[in-house]
Design an enzyme around this catalytic site. Structure first.
Site, PDB file in Angstrom:
ATOM      1  N   SER A  57       0.833  -1.209   0.000  1.00  0.00           N
ATOM      2  CA  SER A  57       0.000   0.000   0.000  1.00  0.00           C
ATOM      3  C   SER A  57       0.867   1.259   0.000  1.00  0.00           C
ATOM      4  CB  SER A  57      -0.861  -0.009   1.266  1.00  0.00           C
ATOM      5  OG  SER A  57      -1.965   0.830   1.133  1.00  0.00           O
ATOM      6  N   PRO A  58       0.341   2.336  -0.591  1.00  0.00           N
ATOM      7  CA  PRO A  58       1.092   3.597  -0.526  1.00  0.00           C
ATOM      8  C   PRO A  58       1.304   4.033   0.922  1.00  0.00           C
ATOM      9  CG  PRO A  58      -1.044   3.890  -1.644  1.00  0.00           C
ATOM     10  CD  PRO A  58      -0.911   2.440  -1.322  1.00  0.00           C
ATOM     11  N   CYS A  71       3.315   7.173   2.980  1.00  0.00           N
ATOM     12  CA  CYS A  71       4.173   8.356   3.051  1.00  0.00           C
ATOM     13  C   CYS A  71       5.363   8.089   3.959  1.00  0.00           C
ATOM     14  CB  CYS A  71       3.399   9.524   3.661  1.00  0.00           C
ATOM     15  SG  CYS A  71       2.270  10.275   2.502  1.00  0.00           S
ATOM     16  N   GLN A 103       1.476   6.695  -6.875  1.00  0.00           N
ATOM     17  CA  GLN A 103       0.243   7.335  -6.390  1.00  0.00           C
ATOM     18  C   GLN A 103       0.403   8.849  -6.501  1.00  0.00           C
ATOM     19  OE1 GLN A 103      -1.002   7.661  -2.181  1.00  0.00           O
ATOM     20  NE2 GLN A 103      -2.887   6.600  -2.763  1.00  0.00           N
ATOM     21  N   TYR A 149      -7.882  14.568   0.848  1.00  0.00           N
ATOM     22  CA  TYR A 149      -6.956  15.444   0.116  1.00  0.00           C
ATOM     23  C   TYR A 149      -7.737  16.188  -0.982  1.00  0.00           C
ATOM     24  CZ  TYR A 149      -3.541  12.989   2.892  1.00  0.00           C
ATOM     25  OH  TYR A 149      -2.843  12.492   3.970  1.00  0.00           O
ATOM     26  N   ARG A 206      -7.834   5.598  -5.767  1.00  0.00           N
ATOM     27  CA  ARG A 206      -8.144   5.265  -4.369  1.00  0.00           C
ATOM     28  C   ARG A 206      -9.267   6.179  -3.898  1.00  0.00           C
ATOM     29  NH1 ARG A 206      -4.432   3.801   0.913  1.00  0.00           N
ATOM     30  NH2 ARG A 206      -4.451   1.805  -0.142  1.00  0.00           N
ATOM     31  N   ARG A 258       0.684  -1.576   6.915  1.00  0.00           N
ATOM     32  CA  ARG A 258       1.536  -1.764   8.090  1.00  0.00           C
ATOM     33  C   ARG A 258       2.168  -3.154   8.144  1.00  0.00           C
ATOM     34  NH1 ARG A 258      -2.806  -0.383  12.145  1.00  0.00           N
ATOM     35  NH2 ARG A 258      -3.917  -1.354  10.428  1.00  0.00           N
TER      36      ARG A 258
HETATM   37  C1  LIG Z   1       3.017   5.322   7.580  1.00  0.00           C
HETATM   38  C2  LIG Z   1       1.805   5.327   6.718  1.00  0.00           C
HETATM   39  C3  LIG Z   1       1.725   6.185   5.636  1.00  0.00           C
HETATM   40  C4  LIG Z   1       0.628   6.186   4.795  1.00  0.00           C
HETATM   41  N1  LIG Z   1       0.611   6.963   3.673  1.00  0.00           N
HETATM   42  C5  LIG Z   1      -0.373   6.808   2.759  1.00  0.00           C
HETATM   43  C6  LIG Z   1      -0.282   7.416   1.485  1.00  0.00           C
HETATM   44  O1  LIG Z   1       0.691   8.029   1.148  1.00  0.00           O
HETATM   45  N2  LIG Z   1      -1.315   7.267   0.622  1.00  0.00           N
HETATM   46  C7  LIG Z   1      -2.410   6.518   0.939  1.00  0.00           C
HETATM   47  O2  LIG Z   1      -3.339   6.406   0.132  1.00  0.00           O
HETATM   48  N3  LIG Z   1      -2.512   5.914   2.136  1.00  0.00           N
HETATM   49  C8  LIG Z   1      -1.512   6.015   3.029  1.00  0.00           C
HETATM   50  N4  LIG Z   1      -1.564   5.344   4.210  1.00  0.00           N
HETATM   51  C9  LIG Z   1      -2.701   4.445   4.454  1.00  0.00           C
HETATM   52  C10 LIG Z   1      -2.333   3.025   4.018  1.00  0.00           C
HETATM   53  O3  LIG Z   1      -2.033   2.948   2.649  1.00  0.00           O
HETATM   54  C11 LIG Z   1      -3.469   2.033   4.329  1.00  0.00           C
HETATM   55  O4  LIG Z   1      -4.610   2.392   3.585  1.00  0.00           O
HETATM   56  C12 LIG Z   1      -3.795   2.004   5.810  1.00  0.00           C
HETATM   57  O5  LIG Z   1      -2.616   1.987   6.598  1.00  0.00           O
HETATM   58  C13 LIG Z   1      -4.616   0.768   6.157  1.00  0.00           C
HETATM   59  O6  LIG Z   1      -3.929  -0.407   5.806  1.00  0.00           O
HETATM   60  P1  LIG Z   1      -3.204  -1.374   6.896  1.00  0.00           P
HETATM   61  O7  LIG Z   1      -4.238  -1.724   7.898  1.00  0.00           O
HETATM   62  O8  LIG Z   1      -2.746  -2.561   6.078  1.00  0.00           O
HETATM   63  O9  LIG Z   1      -2.062  -0.629   7.494  1.00  0.00           O
HETATM   64  C14 LIG Z   1      -0.472   5.334   5.072  1.00  0.00           C
HETATM   65  C15 LIG Z   1      -0.402   4.498   6.199  1.00  0.00           C
HETATM   66  C16 LIG Z   1       0.712   4.458   6.994  1.00  0.00           C
HETATM   67  C17 LIG Z   1       0.750   3.486   8.144  1.00  0.00           C
END
Ligand SMILES: Cc1cc2nc3c(=O)[nH]c(=O)nc-3n(C[C@H](O)[C@H](O)[C@H](O)COP(=O)(O)O)c2cc1C
Ligand SMILES: Cc1cc2nc3c(=O)[nH]c(=O)nc-3n(C[C@H](O)[C@H](O)[C@H](O)COP(=O)(O)OP(=O)(O)OC[C@H]3O[C@@H](n4cnc5c(N)ncnc54)[C@H](O)[C@@H]3O)c2cc1C
Length: 755
Positions: free
Chosen positions: A417-418, A420, A495, A576, A624, A718
């Site tokens: 997943s994306p 940051c 992204q 956003y 997304r 994560r």
């Molecule tokens: C450190 C971090 C940075 C993230 N940055 C982005 C991002 O740049 N773009 C985005 O669409 N979602 C971002 N997310 C959300 C994740 O892509 C994901 O949708 C969210 O963490 C839920 O998934 P998970 O339960 O597998 O962690 C970020 C999440 C984390 C933990």
């Protein structure tokens, strides 16, 4: 201790038994409005897993209950003329009357005072009691009387159901899905004793209305259902017992105790009958309350401990029950599935039973599901590489099947997943990003998506955000893309985003969404509404702003092509800039870009179309979205289907279904796979491929999601921070071979051990 228990159902009776067992000197009175032999309904179901706890709490009741059991292992699903049988489930049924009889006898034996035909008034006081147990069931009048303290929430579900009996001797837990001229009817049926079965008929409210039945006319209901299920009942009759058509109330209480009063069983919570847990939960509540009273001599402390320990456990079951009941409320959605996939979807509907659980219970059934899934996957990619269906040993788990989007073929269904990283300088990505994305590509995922990368300097969230707006950015990204392509079979997507009103803020670890105190820049949004009360007010975008930002997206897309990316994802989620147009909470415009969903989508779609026009036609584009704002008046899952339909009309290849982060005061309901039901809904209702993301932690979940058709790709964030080699480890555990890079070949001969 003097205990008064209002209600002599499973909860009240079992608690009274456990109380007298633990404190033979106590006085325990159960007040029940009915006579001992009166009961509604027919049978109750326990899973094998439930029974152990009952055995530990009171062996004698357990022995009697299990002696009376009808036991079965199979679940039969009748769908479109086919019978799909899955085995190894381990359930037992018992008549409610028998259960209550066992509990009543045991209670009397232990010295509980059972008073039948004793109606308790809602405002009853019981000044002599040390503890008042409110176990008066789903329509609890005492809970209602003390509503200010218990804060009950009752969510009446839209489906109708009626609880009937029959003499038909079901050999399995049986589901019928039957389409009739009035609509779809579903039956949940099981035998609970020799010659007696429960037969619950359920349908949507619209279908029920079309039958013209009076909800209270039991004889007409019997006649209607007997005619409808004549073939299935094979001459057996249906039986009534207060068989009224009802709606199911999902009950939650903010608090479970007040002074010396405590809620137990259905009075405290309900869980839909499709996961068969109401009686189990009621009896487990009794075990938990008795244990808390044992541990804490002070009653208020004991009640607080009971609530603290028991409520989260029940809430977790309620979440599973919620997705299960929603599955039955929307079964029409799944009617177009092939019978085998439909059955798999039904069996895994609570999202708690996984592909792996089913595989352990019934390997042959899952082998058929996997073989079908693999064949369909390869048919769309390269039919000549399809594994031999007749040899299921060759079939890979669903997650290791390929997936095609335009000219891009992914080797497997796992996506990074994306995320940051807040580690770029002036938008320029560097060594951190190379190692971060490179190691995740070596980790075996089919697709890696970069962090949110901004189309302009002012479009960044923070000073550390990645960009694609300067020629130097193209080179920096190309270095990473080339590494991924050269060293792995993984594809890489970019992204693209503009931060909008959530821009000009600090890095995640310095205070997420908090505005910069110095060095900030002007921000834009659909409407001039600040994100936090102390955030700067964004400028409402005018036409010039829209043209400029659209141009920036187009420029970034061209640069992405120069860098060699395989896919573009546009970020329409998480509040956003483009998301701010889609949500009614952040878009209050009165021009052509505000109003209904279609108008709110106008500008985001303009951007999408402009990017699509310059992005190579053999490369896919994903978007997304936030499928719900988790806030009153905000975007909801039905709107999200509309959003996805519009995206599909504009040639979006796949929708990446996330949720929330639109407004700071949202109240998301997190939990395992908490966003997957949105993906499932969008995939089926909008007919567009989806990616699902959010609390996917195990490969068992990934396989279940895919095999049930809830998404086409599974996106993990994560989990990949914790373990860049997540896909490799999943492959190892499933004995699936995944080629290592040449440099790491010896790893294939290493056996990991945890201790
Ligand atoms: C450190 C971090 C940075 C993230 N940055 C982005 C991002 O740049 N773009 C985005 O669409 N979602 C971002 N997310 C959300 C994740 O892509 C994901 O949708 C969210 O963490 C839920 O998934 P998970 O339960 O597998 O962690 C970020 C999440 C984390 C933990
Ligand atoms: C269609 C359907 C199918 C179900 N299937 C299953 C299943 O398969 N497995 C399962 O485990 N559960 C099942 N349940 C749920 C199960 O019946 C309940 O969850 C369970 O009975 C809860 O126990 P309880 O003691 O909290 O409440 P109840 O069993 O409702 O007992 C409450 C008691 O309080 C009494 N009472 C109420 N008000 C007063 C008053 N003012 N004064 C005196 N007495 C009062 C009532 O008469 C009743 O006896 C099903 C429910 C439905 C509707």
């Amino acid at each position: 201790m003097r205990v008064v228990c209002v209600g002599g159902g499973p909860a009240g009776l079992y608690l009274s038994i456990l109380m007298r067992k633990a404190r033979p000197g106590s006085r325990v009175i159960v007040l029940e409005r009915n006579r001992p032999e009166d009961t509604f309904g027919f049978g109750v179901v326990f899973s094998d897993a439930t029974l152990d706890k009952l055995g530990e709490a009171d062996r004698q009741t357990y022995d009697e209950i299990t002696r009376g059991f009808a036991h079965w292992d199979d679940i039969d699903i009748h769908f479109k003329g086919q019978l799909l049988r899955s085995t190894g489930h381990g359930f037992s049924g018992l008549s409610r009357k028998t259960l209550l009889g066992i509990l009543q006898r045991r209670a009397v034996e232990l010295g509980v005072e059972l008073r039948f035909e004793a109606e308790v008034r809602p405002d009853a006081q019981f000044p002599e009691a040390d503890l008042i147990v409110i176990a008066d069931g789903v329509n609890s009048a005492l809970r209602a009387h003390h509503a200010a303290h218990f804060q009950p929430e009752i969510d009446w579900r839209p489906n109708r159901f009626v609880w009937l009996g029959t003499t038909f001797p079901f050999g399995a837990f049986t589901f019928y899905f039957k389409e009739s001229r009035h609509g779809l009817f579903q039956v949940h049926a099981y035998r609970y004793e020799q010659g007696s079965s429960t037969f619950i008929v359920e349908c949507s409210d619209e279908t029920f209305r079309r039958t013209g039945l009076d909800p209270a006319d039991e004889d007409a209901t019997l006649a209607y259902c007997e005619a409808l299920f004549a073939a299935e009942l094979a001459g057996h009759r249906l039986q009534k017992n207060r068989s009224l058509w009802r709606s199911f109330p999902v009950i939650r209480n903010g608090r479970w105790h007040h002074e010396n009063r405590v809620l137990l069983g259905d009075a405290a919570h309900t869980a839909h009958f499709s996961i068969g847990s109401g009686t189990k939960l009621a009896m487990e509540d009794a075990i938990a309350l008795a244990a808390a009273l044992e541990e804490h001599p002070d009653i208020p402390a004991a009640l607080a401990a009971y609530e603290r320990h028991r409520k989260p456990v029940v809430e977790s079951t309620q979440r599973a029950a919620q997705v299960s009941l929603e599955w039955f409320e929307s079964t029409e959605r799944y009617l177009r599935l092939e019978p085998l996939q439909f059955a798999f979807s039904c069996l895994t509907r609570s999202l708690r039973v996984t592909h792996e659980n089913l595989q352990r219970r019934d390997p042959a059934f899952v082998a058929r599901v996997d073989a079908d899934f693999a064949e369909n996957a390869w048919r769309l990619v390269s039919p000549e590489r399809a594994p031999d269906r007749t040899d299921t040993r060759e079939t890979p788990p669903p997650m290791f099947t390929p997936f095609r989007l335009r000219g891009m073929v992914l080797e497997n269904r796992v996506v990074v997943s994306p995320m940051c990283q807040y580690s770029a300088e002036e938008g320029l990505v560097g060594d951190w990003h190379l190692v971060h994305l490179g190691s995740r590509a070596l980790g075996g995922a089919g697709l890696v998506i970069t962090e949110m990368t901004d189309v302009s300097r002012d479009g960044r969230i923070s000073l550390g955000c990645a960009g694609m707006y300067d020629p130097a950015h193209v080179e920096a990204w190309r270095r990473i893309v080339d590494f991924v392509h050269r060293q792995s079979g993984t594809k890489i997507g970019l992204q693209l985003a503009h931060a909008g009103r959530k821009g000009s803020t600090r890095r995640m670890w310095e205070g997420i969404d908090e505005p910069l105190t110095e060095g900030g820049w002007p921000i834009l949004s659909a409407s001039p509404i600040p994100y936090l009360p102390h955030s700067p007010v964004p400028k409402e975008m005018d036409r010039d702003d829209m043209d400029r930002v659209r141009g920036e997206f187009v420029r970034a897309a061209r640069m992405a092509e120069e860098s060699g990316f395989d896919m573009l994802e546009l970020h329409f989620a998480h509040g956003y800039l483009l998301a701010s147009f889609i949500s009614p909470l952040t878009n209050v415009r009165t021009d052509a870009y505000g109003g209904a969903v279609a108008q709110r989508m106008r500008y985001p779609l303009e951007v999408f179309d402009a990017v699509r026009a310059v992005w190579p036609s053999d490369k896919p584009m994903s978007v997304r979205i936030s499928a719900t704002d988790w806030a009153p008046g905000g975007l909801d899952p039905a709107d999200a289907v509309e959003v996805a339909r519009l995206l599909k009309e504009h040639d979006c290849d796949i929708v990446d279904v996330s949720s929330g982060q639109t407004i700071a005061t949202a109240k998301p309901r997190y939990g395992r796979l908490y966003q997957t039901p949105f993906s499932d809904r969008i995939r089926h209702d909008a007919g567009v491929p989806t990616m699902t993301v959010g609390n996917i932690g195990s490969w068992a979940d990934v396989n279940s999601i895919l095999a049930a058709g809830r998404a086409d790709l599974c996106v993990l964030a994560r989990a990949h921070l914790y373990d860049p080699y997540w896909t490799r480890h999943a492959a190892y555990e499933q004995e699936h071979e995944l080629a290592w890079p040449d440099q790491y070949r010896p790893a294939a001969f290493f056996t990991p051990r945890s201790k």
